[in-house]
Each structure stands twice: as C-alpha cells, then as structure tokens.
Design an enzyme around this catalytic site. Structure first.
Site, mmCIF file in Angstrom:
data_model
loop_
_atom_site.group_PDB
_atom_site.id
_atom_site.type_symbol
_atom_site.label_atom_id
_atom_site.label_comp_id
_atom_site.label_asym_id
_atom_site.label_seq_id
_atom_site.Cartn_x
_atom_site.Cartn_y
_atom_site.Cartn_z
ATOM 1 C CB ILE A 1 2.157 0.347 -8.861
ATOM 2 C CG1 ILE A 1 2.724 0.313 -7.440
ATOM 3 C CG2 ILE A 1 0.867 1.151 -8.930
ATOM 4 C CD1 ILE A 1 3.237 1.654 -6.942
ATOM 5 C CG ASP B 1 -5.624 8.956 -8.328
ATOM 6 O OD1 ASP B 1 -5.956 8.118 -7.478
ATOM 7 O OD2 ASP B 1 -6.008 10.150 -8.308
ATOM 8 C CE1 TYR C 1 -1.510 16.929 -11.006
ATOM 9 C CE2 TYR C 1 -0.376 16.432 -8.957
ATOM 10 C CZ TYR C 1 -1.534 16.731 -9.637
ATOM 11 O OH TYR C 1 -2.730 16.840 -8.946
HETATM 12 N N1 AR6 Z 1 1.690 1.474 -12.313
HETATM 13 C C1 AR6 Z 1 2.818 2.191 -12.116
HETATM 14 N N2 AR6 Z 1 3.014 3.421 -12.648
HETATM 15 C C2 AR6 Z 1 2.011 3.930 -13.406
HETATM 16 C C3 AR6 Z 1 0.792 3.246 -13.655
HETATM 17 C C4 AR6 Z 1 0.655 1.957 -13.067
HETATM 18 N N3 AR6 Z 1 -0.447 1.225 -13.230
HETATM 19 N N4 AR6 Z 1 0.016 4.037 -14.456
HETATM 20 C C5 AR6 Z 1 0.725 5.159 -14.699
HETATM 21 N N5 AR6 Z 1 1.917 5.101 -14.087
HETATM 22 P P1 AR6 Z 1 0.591 10.067 -13.120
HETATM 23 P P2 AR6 Z 1 1.304 12.437 -11.503
HETATM 24 C C6 AR6 Z 1 3.038 6.052 -14.075
HETATM 25 O O1 AR6 Z 1 0.093 10.918 -14.234
HETATM 26 O O2 AR6 Z 1 2.231 12.899 -12.562
HETATM 27 C C7 AR6 Z 1 -3.771 11.716 -11.864
HETATM 28 O O3 AR6 Z 1 -4.848 12.004 -12.715
HETATM 29 C C8 AR6 Z 1 3.100 7.104 -15.155
HETATM 30 O O4 AR6 Z 1 3.566 6.536 -16.384
HETATM 31 O O5 AR6 Z 1 -0.198 8.873 -12.744
HETATM 32 O O6 AR6 Z 1 1.757 12.461 -10.078
HETATM 33 C C9 AR6 Z 1 -4.022 12.159 -10.430
HETATM 34 O O7 AR6 Z 1 -5.387 12.104 -10.078
HETATM 35 C C10 AR6 Z 1 4.117 8.060 -14.550
HETATM 36 O O8 AR6 Z 1 5.433 7.555 -14.737
HETATM 37 O O9 AR6 Z 1 0.760 10.925 -11.741
HETATM 38 C C11 AR6 Z 1 -3.504 13.565 -10.433
HETATM 39 O O10 AR6 Z 1 -4.474 14.468 -10.886
HETATM 40 C C12 AR6 Z 1 3.780 7.993 -13.038
HETATM 41 O O11 AR6 Z 1 2.979 6.804 -12.881
HETATM 42 C C13 AR6 Z 1 -2.361 13.516 -11.395
HETATM 43 O O12 AR6 Z 1 -2.644 12.454 -12.289
HETATM 44 C C14 AR6 Z 1 3.010 9.182 -12.507
HETATM 45 O O13 AR6 Z 1 2.080 9.622 -13.476
HETATM 46 C C15 AR6 Z 1 -1.046 13.219 -10.713
HETATM 47 O O14 AR6 Z 1 -0.018 13.312 -11.648
#
Ligand code: AR6
Length: 182
Positions: free
Chosen positions: A17, A40, A131
C-alpha cells in the site's frame, strides 16, 4: 479484479500500500498512533517523520484513538497526499463487538475521506495481521461496507482500492467479492 458500482470503481490488487497512488491511503494503526509493525510500520517508514509529528499533535489534542475511529494526516513522502489512520478491533473470539468495530473503521475512514473531498482511497486488510481477525470474516465485512457506501449518491469517492499483502489474503478477498450481491 475490478467492479463498477454506481459509476464508481472498486478494485482488489495484491501488493504494498505504500506505493499506492490514490489520494489517500488508510493505515491500520493502534490507539497510540505512535507507529508499530505491519502496514503501520511500513507507512511511517516510507512516509517519513512528518506523519508521526502530526499524529502526536492529534493525540495531544484528543487523547488515544479508540477502535473504530479514524483521523487524517499528511502523507509525507508517500505518493498518497494523505493518510487516514484507523484502529481496527483486536480479535478475541467474536463476541466483543469486533464486527461492529471493524465496520466502523471502514465507514469512519470513508466518511473522513469524503469530508476532505477526496476521490480515491486505498485500504489494507484492517485487523487481519497482528490483531488476529480471521481474514474470511473480515473480507466479507470490509467489502460489504465499502460496496454499500459506494452505492450512496452523494459521495465524492470515485475509486476504492484494497491493496492486499500476499496472495492468500488477495484470494480470500476475491472470493468474498464474487459472493457479494451488488
Ligand atoms: N501494504 C499492504 N498491506 C500490508 C503491508 C503493506 N505494506 N504490510 C502489512 N500488510 P497489520 P492489524 C497487511 O498487522 O492486524 C501494527 O503494529 C498484513 O499482511 O499491519 O490491524 C499496528 O501498530 C495484513 O494483511 O495490522 C497495530 O499495533 C494487514 O496489512 C497493529 O499492528 C493488517 O495487518 C494493528 O494490527
């Protein structure tokens, strides 16, 4: 995969993203808005320190961001001009209003984009990484919420993109989208 709803486009792509060129990208943040891992961490890394600086000002003003809510900052060095930070629910079995909160994260993000007169927005799969929200359940809710929103006449939003990291998540979203009655 791309579909049209009411002259607006909804597409699913597999990728990162942080290289999305929509006007705004959505960050799956935590309540502190101080950055973290996953998407994030990637957004803050590519966007640079100006995003964290704005997040700190927001937190100072209004306190921690509760799950289901959203705020907006600049996109810093990202291609996207803005980042909408939302906090999804932490999955704990499904009886703690996780579904309502996840729907709210998508709705609040869309409403904020509209409030800022933005036309294109990219979402990650909120809550399905750290999460722990089951991806098949989250995909259905995410897509239902966005498709209902796109049906509304008044919206400034012309384009919604789900940028899904990894083929497994992409496949699950593709199946979920094909099952939704538009
Ligand atoms: N582009 C698109 N999607 C991504 C990317 C990227 N560059 N990197 C990871 N994902 P998560 P949550 C996907 O863990 O579950 C953080 O530490 C990933 O594979 O990023 O909402 C925050 O600070 C998954 O499918 O977010 C919070 O503490 C999706 O993004 C916590 O994680 C969401 O995974 C939030 O957890």
């Amino acid at each position: 995969m791309e579909i049209e709803i009411n002259d607006r486009s909804l597409s699913l792509i597999q990728g990162d993203i942080t290289i999305s060129s929509t006007e705004v990208i959505v960050n799956a943040a935590n309540s502190s808005l101080m950055g973290g891992g996953g998407v994030d961490g990637a957004i803050h890394k590519v966007g640079g320190p100006v995003i964290l600086k704005e997040c700190k000002i927001i937190i100072k003003k209004q306190g921690n961001l509760p799950p289901g809510k959203a705020v907006i900052t600049t996109g810093g060095n990202l291609k996207a001009k803005y980042v909408i930070h939302t906090v999804g629910p932490i999955w704990s079995g499904g009886n703690r209003k996780e579904a309502d909160l996840l729907v709210s994260s998508y709705k609040e993000s869309l409403k904020l984009a509209e409030k800022n007169n933005l036309h294109s927005i990219s979402f990650p799969s909120i809550s399905t990484g750290a999460y722990g929200y089951p991806v098949n359940k989250a995909a259905r809710l995410a897509l239902k919420t966005v498709t209902s929103f796109l049906k509304e006449e008044a919206s400034s939003i012309r384009e919604v993109v789900f940028v899904l990291y990894g083929y497994k998540t992409y496949d699950i979203y593709q199946t979920a989208l094909s099952e939704i009655k538009i």
